[in-house]
Write a protein that holds these residues in place. Sequence first.
Motif, PDB file in Angstrom:
ATOM      1  N   LEU A 234      -4.042   2.166   1.984  1.00 50.65           N
ATOM      2  CA  LEU A 234      -3.748   0.737   1.987  1.00 50.65           C
ATOM      3  C   LEU A 234      -2.736   0.410   0.898  1.00 50.65           C
ATOM      4  N   GLY A 235      -1.523   0.056   1.336  1.00 52.32           N
ATOM      5  CA  GLY A 235      -0.456  -0.250   0.394  1.00 52.32           C
ATOM      6  C   GLY A 235       0.610  -1.092   1.057  1.00 52.32           C
ATOM      7  N   GLU A 236       1.817  -0.987   0.544  1.00 50.82           N
ATOM      8  CA  GLU A 236       2.905  -1.783   1.104  1.00 50.82           C
ATOM      9  C   GLU A 236       3.356  -1.257   2.468  1.00 50.82           C
ATOM     10  N   ARG A 237       3.210   0.045   2.657  1.00 53.01           N
ATOM     11  CA  ARG A 237       3.584   0.638   3.944  1.00 53.01           C
ATOM     12  C   ARG A 237       2.356   1.340   4.534  1.00 53.01           C
ATOM     13  N   PRO A 238       2.191   1.323   5.843  1.00 53.05           N
ATOM     14  CA  PRO A 238       1.029   1.978   6.461  1.00 53.05           C
ATOM     15  C   PRO A 238       1.160   3.499   6.437  1.00 53.05           C
TER      16      PRO A 238
END
Length: 272
Positions: free
Chosen positions: A216-220
């Motif tokens: 879980l972050g800015e990009r999958p």
Amino acid sequence: MKKAALLACLCCTLFACEDIEKKAGEKLQAARLAFEQGDYSEAKKQIDSIKILYPKAFETRRAGIGLMQEVELKEQEQSLAYLDSMLQVKQQEFDAVKSKFAFEKDAEYQKTGNYLHPAQVIEKNLHRSFLRFQVDENGVMSMTSIYCGSRNIHHVAVKVIAPDGSFAETPASKDSYETTDLGEKIEKADYKMGEDGNVMGFLYLNKDKNIKVNYLGERPYSTHMTVADRQALASVYELAQLLSSMAEIKKNMEEANLKIGFVKKKMEERKA
């Protein structure tokens, strides 16, 4: 006439006091008998009843205090012996399995070392995104989500999903960092047991299932746990339970020793 009445009152008071001390003494004798029979709970109950039923039986109450200290000392000594026997059993269990784990400790920077499954040592897992598990010598388990890729995803949490759709999710990591090595983006986020959203407990319950891991972050980004990683989780989780129980026993032994020292000090003060 007044002198005779005063004398009669004094005699009544004296007899009443003697009667109180006699009845209190019977309670004290019952307490001693219970103590000698090893029934420490009953002994304390009888001693406490003296204070409640016969508050003016001062001599007997003083003797009761001394007996109470003997009871408390014996209780703590008995508890300490039991804890020591439990620790020996746990130590034997640990000695039987510790060779199955890799042990890492930087003597210069770490006071406590960590155990991990040999399949998850860093040297064998370069350039791989996976969940890494370890437990320190005190039984505190932790998980590290490691990401390796051509570009950053800036992840701070993970979500693990079982085939039936059930899942667990960590809160945002309190300890995460990013670096670059020869163009490869590397991210790591740590989660301690109890601060992991029960992800490790969920993984242990589903250790035989194909688990999907969402970063879980800015990009999958997502991957699946390998069989080796699930085995590593299970073995480290079980070792954590063993080490944490040993740590708890040692803590209880320290408390018992402190109580023994306190009671002995009080007993010495009474004799002085």
